[in-house]
Design a protein around this motif. Structure first.
Motif, PDB file in Angstrom:
ATOM      1  N   SER A   4      49.219  54.198  40.712  1.00  0.00           N
ATOM      2  CA  SER A   4      48.018  52.635  40.961  1.00  0.00           C
ATOM      3  C   SER A   4      48.048  51.832  41.791  1.00  0.00           C
ATOM      4  O   SER A   4      47.339  50.930  42.864  1.00  0.00           O
ATOM      5  CB  SER A   4      48.183  51.914  39.828  1.00  0.00           C
ATOM      6  OG  SER A   4      49.502  51.454  39.259  1.00  0.00           O
ATOM      7  N   SER A   5      49.376  51.432  42.490  1.00  0.00           N
ATOM      8  CA  SER A   5      49.916  51.343  43.899  1.00  0.00           C
ATOM      9  C   SER A   5      49.270  51.287  45.130  1.00  0.00           C
ATOM     10  O   SER A   5      48.561  50.547  46.716  1.00  0.00           O
ATOM     11  CB  SER A   5      51.092  51.043  44.799  1.00  0.00           C
ATOM     12  OG  SER A   5      51.116  52.505  45.097  1.00  0.00           O
ATOM     13  N   ASN A   6      48.323  52.269  45.006  1.00  0.00           N
ATOM     14  CA  ASN A   6      47.147  52.685  46.405  1.00  0.00           C
ATOM     15  C   ASN A   6      46.451  53.010  45.899  1.00  0.00           C
ATOM     16  O   ASN A   6      45.375  52.913  46.816  1.00  0.00           O
ATOM     17  CB  ASN A   6      48.064  54.985  46.605  1.00  0.00           C
ATOM     18  CG  ASN A   6      49.375  54.664  46.727  1.00  0.00           C
ATOM     19  OD1 ASN A   6      49.907  54.304  47.431  1.00  0.00           O
ATOM     20  ND2 ASN A   6      49.628  56.187  46.484  1.00  0.00           N
ATOM     21  N   LEU A   7      45.656  52.100  44.905  1.00  0.00           N
ATOM     22  CA  LEU A   7      44.273  52.291  44.503  1.00  0.00           C
ATOM     23  C   LEU A   7      44.252  50.016  44.547  1.00  0.00           C
ATOM     24  O   LEU A   7      45.098  49.359  44.518  1.00  0.00           O
ATOM     25  CB  LEU A   7      44.446  52.343  43.349  1.00  0.00           C
ATOM     26  CG  LEU A   7      44.500  53.992  42.725  1.00  0.00           C
ATOM     27  CD1 LEU A   7      43.915  53.806  41.422  1.00  0.00           C
ATOM     28  CD2 LEU A   7      43.165  55.149  43.457  1.00  0.00           C
ATOM     29  N   LEU A   8      42.869  50.325  45.061  1.00  0.00           N
ATOM     30  CA  LEU A   8      42.305  49.168  44.886  1.00  0.00           C
ATOM     31  C   LEU A   8      42.112  48.308  43.932  1.00  0.00           C
ATOM     32  O   LEU A   8      40.845  49.480  42.911  1.00  0.00           O
ATOM     33  CB  LEU A   8      40.714  48.892  45.379  1.00  0.00           C
ATOM     34  CG  LEU A   8      40.890  49.037  47.843  1.00  0.00           C
ATOM     35  CD1 LEU A   8      39.602  49.362  47.792  1.00  0.00           C
ATOM     36  CD2 LEU A   8      42.022  47.940  48.451  1.00  0.00           C
ATOM     37  N   ILE A   9      43.067  47.454  42.839  1.00  0.00           N
ATOM     38  CA  ILE A   9      42.689  47.248  41.516  1.00  0.00           C
ATOM     39  C   ILE A   9      41.401  46.271  41.482  1.00  0.00           C
ATOM     40  O   ILE A   9      41.223  46.691  39.751  1.00  0.00           O
ATOM     41  CB  ILE A   9      44.328  46.320  40.956  1.00  0.00           C
ATOM     42  CG1 ILE A   9      44.993  47.446  41.346  1.00  0.00           C
ATOM     43  CG2 ILE A   9      43.847  46.282  39.667  1.00  0.00           C
ATOM     44  CD1 ILE A   9      45.303  48.751  40.777  1.00  0.00           C
ATOM     45  N   ALA A  10      41.326  45.650  41.986  1.00  0.00           N
ATOM     46  CA  ALA A  10      40.167  44.752  42.020  1.00  0.00           C
ATOM     47  C   ALA A  10      39.158  45.291  41.521  1.00  0.00           C
ATOM     48  O   ALA A  10      38.093  44.981  40.136  1.00  0.00           O
ATOM     49  CB  ALA A  10      40.192  43.282  42.723  1.00  0.00           C
ATOM     50  N   PRO A  11      38.350  46.215  41.962  1.00  0.00           N
ATOM     51  CA  PRO A  11      37.031  46.866  41.712  1.00  0.00           C
ATOM     52  C   PRO A  11      37.143  47.804  40.656  1.00  0.00           C
ATOM     53  O   PRO A  11      35.914  47.894  39.481  1.00  0.00           O
ATOM     54  CB  PRO A  11      36.710  48.186  42.240  1.00  0.00           C
ATOM     55  CG  PRO A  11      37.668  47.090  43.720  1.00  0.00           C
ATOM     56  CD  PRO A  11      38.826  46.656  43.174  1.00  0.00           C
TER      57      PRO A  11
END
Length: 342
Positions: A4-11
């Motif tokens: 998950s650290s490699n993902l843009l979380i907000a969207p």
């Protein structure tokens, strides 16, 4: 899935807003996301938000309809991911959620070029593509614009153009846009998208409820977006649809270069894009034509299981299920257009 650290979380917060059965699907979708990000085309003033699923060799891009977000394809993507052959890209068209564009006139040709650039950005030399409604318009443009990019194509509820809304549709869309009550606006919209048959009859896809009962559930329980796109996006997309036109000459020229299968899917009771438009595209691209009987515009919601099976089989080059009610005779529109269009 990547960390998950490699993902843009907000969207991804949108996927936590669903409840009940829909929460099960939205969380499965979230867990399946391998990568997401913003693809920027600075010279065009365009940013497209995208998500990748799966790691297979068969690359698939889904293209959304007018103002619609990528989550429309949730159930279809989850169905395809049961097969390891697929890597899938979902993206939001210009102006939808995180995707941005300069406030200029949009065309389906411009948005078809977005798909070409997105595939190039992903490093995908060949793609399989499926577009719904305006997305189907975009796929039709793409077939003419860049036929050598495609391995296969599906057009759902699409048109080659000269498409103008009926008075019924124009009236309902106007009511929806002017409504200040979200529940009323949603009911108007989906009464237009769902066939009268499915509005009136209990259906397993709607948990045994009629379509009308189904769309009155809390929005968090439904496979529909929680938000409406900005008005300027809706107008830009509407203008792109109303000015969309792929001439018979262009279709015939594209057909000479096509060496891959095309599938056209259309609801027989579509109130938004008439059924005859799907027939016309299928005829002039020598495509396989699969009518969804008693269905309206959103066939992938009205007949989810059937739709997902059909799409999966088509992309895997498997025999398609028989359709005993297949249409043998083209409508007067499809017949007349072949002699009058150019």
């Amino acid at each position: 899935m990547e960390s998950s650290s490699n993902l843009l979380i907000a969207p991804l917060s949108r996927l936590d807003k669903k409840t009940g059965k829909e929460a099960h699907f939205s969380q499965r979708q979230r867990q399946a996301i391998r990568r997401n990000g913003i693809f920027s085309m600075e010279k065009k003033g365009v940013e497209l938000y995208y998500e990748l699923y799966g790691e297979g060799k068969k690359k698939v891009i889904f293209v959304c309809g007018l103002g619609d977000p990528m989550d429309d394809w949730r159930r279809t993507v989850l169905s395809l991911l049961m097969h390891e052959e697929f890597e899938i890209c979902l993206f939001n068209n210009r102006g939808v959620r995180e995707s941005k564009f300069r406030n200029v006139r949009l065309t389906t040709s411009q948005m078809a070029s977005d798909v070409v650039e997105l595939a190039k950005f992903l490093g995908w030399e060949k793609i399989n593509i499926c577009g719904f409604s305006m997305g189907g318009f975009i796929v039709t443009e793409l077939i003419c614009l860049k036929p050598d990019l495609l391995e296969s194509a599906i057009i759902v509820g699409g048109s080659s153009g000269r498409f103008f809304p009926s008075s019924y549709m124009f009236k309902n869309v106007s009511k929806m846009l002017l409504s200040r009550n979200e529940e009323d606006a949603r009911e108007i919209l989906y009464k237009t998208k769902i066939s009268d048959y499915h509005l009136e009859h209990p259906h397993p896809e709607f948990g045994g409820e009629t379509g009308l009962e189904f769309i009155k559930r809390p929005l968090s329980e439904l496979p529909f977006p929680e938000d409406r796109p900005p008005i300027h996006t809706l107008f830009a997309h509407c203008l792109a649809c109303w000015t969309h036109y792929v001439s018979l000459e262009r279709l015939n020229e594209a057909k000479k270069k096509i060496d891959y299968p095309i599938l056209v899917i259309h609801g027989t009771d579509d109130k938004i894009v008439p059924f005859s438009h799907g027939e016309y595209i299928a005829k002039h691209l020598d495509a396989q034509f699969y009518p969804f009987h008693n269905c309206g515009h959103i066939v992938f919601i009205e007949e989810t299981e059937k739709f997902n099976d059909l799409v999966t089989r088509f992309f895997l080059n498997l025999p398609l299920p028989s359709n005993e009610k297949s249409i043998d005779k083209l409508s007067s529109f499809a017949t007349s257009q072949s002699s009058s269009s150019s």
